[in-house]
Design an enzyme around this catalytic site. Structure first.
Site, PDB file in Angstrom:
ATOM      1  CE1 TYR A 141      -3.518   2.752   1.008  1.00 21.40           C
ATOM      2  CE2 TYR A 141      -1.944   3.316   2.726  1.00 21.40           C
ATOM      3  CZ  TYR A 141      -3.074   3.619   1.998  1.00 21.40           C
ATOM      4  OH  TYR A 141      -3.758   4.787   2.239  1.00 21.40           O
ATOM      5  NE  ARG A 208      -0.361   2.476  13.207  1.00 19.94           N
ATOM      6  CZ  ARG A 208       0.714   1.749  13.505  1.00 19.94           C
ATOM      7  NH1 ARG A 208       1.744   2.301  14.089  1.00 19.94           N
ATOM      8  NH2 ARG A 208       0.759   0.465  13.211  1.00 19.94           N
TER       9      ARG A 208
HETATM   10  N1  LIG Z   1      -8.192   6.795   6.510  1.00 23.86           N
HETATM   11  C1  LIG Z   1      -6.902   7.029   6.650  1.00 23.86           C
HETATM   12  O1  LIG Z   1      -6.362   7.014   7.769  1.00 23.86           O
HETATM   13  C2  LIG Z   1      -6.057   7.350   5.445  1.00 23.86           C
HETATM   14  C3  LIG Z   1      -4.704   7.610   5.655  1.00 23.86           C
HETATM   15  C4  LIG Z   1      -3.897   7.904   4.556  1.00 23.86           C
HETATM   16  C5  LIG Z   1      -4.445   7.959   3.292  1.00 23.86           C
HETATM   17  N2  LIG Z   1      -5.763   7.682   3.108  1.00 23.86           N
HETATM   18  C6  LIG Z   1      -6.281   7.743   1.750  1.00 23.86           C
HETATM   19  O2  LIG Z   1      -7.413   8.590   1.723  1.00 23.86           O
HETATM   20  C7  LIG Z   1      -8.312   8.137   0.710  1.00 23.86           C
HETATM   21  C8  LIG Z   1      -9.683   7.927   1.294  1.00 23.86           C
HETATM   22  O3  LIG Z   1      -9.593   6.893   2.280  1.00 23.86           O
HETATM   23  P1  LIG Z   1     -10.770   6.554   3.292  1.00 23.86           P
HETATM   24  O4  LIG Z   1     -10.152   6.270   4.589  1.00 23.86           O
HETATM   25  O5  LIG Z   1     -11.831   7.577   3.146  1.00 23.86           O
HETATM   26  O6  LIG Z   1     -11.242   5.150   2.720  1.00 23.86           O
HETATM   27  P2  LIG Z   1     -12.654   4.696   2.116  1.00 23.86           P
HETATM   28  O7  LIG Z   1     -12.497   3.242   1.789  1.00 23.86           O
HETATM   29  O8  LIG Z   1     -13.765   5.117   2.997  1.00 23.86           O
HETATM   30  O9  LIG Z   1     -12.736   5.552   0.773  1.00 23.86           O
HETATM   31  C9  LIG Z   1     -12.282   5.099  -0.454  1.00 23.86           C
HETATM   32  C10 LIG Z   1     -13.413   5.293  -1.448  1.00 23.86           C
HETATM   33  O10 LIG Z   1     -12.935   4.913  -2.738  1.00 23.86           O
HETATM   34  C11 LIG Z   1     -13.911   4.080  -3.346  1.00 23.86           C
HETATM   35  N3  LIG Z   1     -13.202   3.173  -4.265  1.00 23.86           N
HETATM   36  C12 LIG Z   1     -12.375   2.147  -3.911  1.00 23.86           C
HETATM   37  N4  LIG Z   1     -11.872   1.598  -5.018  1.00 23.86           N
HETATM   38  C13 LIG Z   1     -12.407   2.267  -6.087  1.00 23.86           C
HETATM   39  C14 LIG Z   1     -12.275   2.156  -7.484  1.00 23.86           C
HETATM   40  N5  LIG Z   1     -11.476   1.232  -8.044  1.00 23.86           N
HETATM   41  N6  LIG Z   1     -12.963   3.017  -8.271  1.00 23.86           N
HETATM   42  C15 LIG Z   1     -13.763   3.964  -7.728  1.00 23.86           C
HETATM   43  N7  LIG Z   1     -13.941   4.109  -6.400  1.00 23.86           N
HETATM   44  C16 LIG Z   1     -13.260   3.280  -5.597  1.00 23.86           C
HETATM   45  C17 LIG Z   1     -14.600   3.361  -2.221  1.00 23.86           C
HETATM   46  O11 LIG Z   1     -15.898   2.893  -2.561  1.00 23.86           O
HETATM   47  C18 LIG Z   1     -14.637   4.441  -1.140  1.00 23.86           C
HETATM   48  O12 LIG Z   1     -15.804   5.233  -1.239  1.00 23.86           O
HETATM   49  C19 LIG Z   1      -7.688   6.875   0.122  1.00 23.86           C
HETATM   50  O13 LIG Z   1      -6.957   7.239  -1.022  1.00 23.86           O
HETATM   51  C20 LIG Z   1      -6.748   6.413   1.210  1.00 23.86           C
HETATM   52  O14 LIG Z   1      -5.687   5.633   0.707  1.00 23.86           O
HETATM   53  C21 LIG Z   1      -6.576   7.380   4.157  1.00 23.86           C
END
Ligand SMILES: NC(=O)c1ccc[n+]([C@@H]2O[C@H](COP(=O)([O-])OP(=O)(O)OC[C@H]3O[C@@H](n4cnc5c(N)ncnc54)[C@H](O)[C@@H]3O)[C@@H](O)[C@H]2O)c1
Length: 307
Positions: A141, A208
């Site tokens: 990841y 964290r």
């Molecule tokens: N939550 C955290 O602590 C965190 C930390 C660092 C980075 N991020 C990044 O932030 C972003 C949002 O994360 P989140 O925590 O809201 O997760 P989440 O899983 O709630 O959101 C991801 C969204 O992307 C959609 N998705 C997944 N694969 C897809 C695809 N192939 N095509 C279209 N839509 C797709 C999902 O349905 C979901 O709505 C992500 O890029 C994640 O890597 C999150």
């Protein structure tokens, strides 16, 4: 401004979408609903239920011509990336390349990428890690996010795409999925509220950097307003152990249940905190929510929901 938000039905993306709507922007959401929920997409947004890897994404860009692309769609679980690195890279590397290439082709003025600070630097010698810390991820990841950042940099140098990577720490808050593998606050809060035992992976002394989702949303708006370019850590600089999070959530939920300890998870780092001085200087961003207030707001939100 016309904003296309990928992943706009997810935990963070949907709240970024709400904030853009509140500011008067025209919002388009693309989300496959792989982990997001239709009900989180703001009523005022146009919604395309679509995978970012779908060939139909070109048609969406051709029709909507977004000025800003906020790329939040991702496979967001470190554990899932360890189990299936090729799938993780398909969504998080190739998916990001497709989104960025279309953004450039259809004249988007700016792209904001939801990157990671928590999984990018591995186990840095010095904490909190700033953006000059060597990028040595310990999971597919983290590797995929680092790779996607390099492509954005390349598209910027070759094609003039203006892009900004926001390297989030551990984001927590309302709407985080309590049934997934990522998001320890949501998982613990839901389990404790339901009277179930929660599992801590390892001894729980891993630390964290927990940042509240409202602060992350504000970082997105500031990056958009300033058309920021480059990579910025979005974290608090403060480390909190998973055991301490559990204790606070147990107090807030009134639970006396002891946690269960399971084996540590492959791909997880032991200690990480992020220095966000660059975001302070370039975006005027500093975290505002205290951990106590953020956790209390999160528990209150989960307490109002049944699942
Ligand atoms: N939550 C955290 O602590 C965190 C930390 C660092 C980075 N991020 C990044 O932030 C972003 C949002 O994360 P989140 O925590 O809201 O997760 P989440 O899983 O709630 O959101 C991801 C969204 O992307 C959609 N998705 C997944 N694969 C897809 C695809 N192939 N095509 C279209 N839509 C797709 C999902 O349905 C979901 O709505 C992500 O890029 C994640 O890597 C999150």
């Amino acid at each position: 401004m016309r904003v296309l938000i990928t992943g706009g039905a997810g935990f963070i993306g949907s709240q970024v979408a709400d904030a853009h709507i509140a500011r008067g922007d025209e919002v388009v959401v693309v989300d496959s609903l792989a982990s997001g929920r239709r009900e989180y997409v703001p009523a005022g947004a146009r919604f395309y239920e679509m995978d970012i890897r779908d060939v139909g994404l070109r048609e969406v860009f051709a029709r909507e011509r977004p000025q800003l692309v906020s790329h939040h769609a991702a496979q967001a679980s470190v554990s899932a990336s360890v189990r299936d690195p090729a799938w993780d890279a398909d969504v998080n590397v190739l998916g990001t390349i497709r989104v960025a290439a279309l953004a450039a082709e259809y004249g988007a003025e700016h792209l904001i990428f939801a990157s990671t600070g928590g999984a990018l630097y591995g186990e840095p010698a010095r904490l909190p890690a700033d953006e000059s810390t060597p990028i040595l991820p310990l999971s597919p990841y983290g590797c995929a996010k680092a790779c996607a950042e390099r492509y954005l940099d390349l598209f910027g140098r070759l094609g003039g795409l203006r892009a900004c990577s926001l390297r989030y720490a551990n984001v927590y808050g309302p709407r985080q999925d309590p049934h997934g593998e990522a998001g320890v606050v949501a998982i613990f809060a839901r389990a404790l509220l339901d009277g179930r035992q929660a599992t801590i992976h390892g001894d729980g002394e891993q630390t964290r950097d927990f940042v509240f989702v409202d602060d992350v949303v504000r970082a997105n708006l500031l990056a958009a307003e300033r058309r920021a370019q480059g990579a910025f850590n979005i974290g608090t600089g403060v480390g909190t152990s998973v055991n301490a999070i559990y204790r606070t959530l147990a107090r807030l939920t009134g639970s006396t249940a002891a946690p269960r300890h399971g084996p540590p998870r492959a791909g997880d780092v032991r200690h990480i905190t992020l220095a966000a001085d660059a975001a302070a200087a370039a975006l005027g961003w500093r975290p505002a929510a205290s951990l106590d207030d953020g956790l209390a707001a999160t528990v209150a939100w989960f307490a109002r929901r049944q699942r």
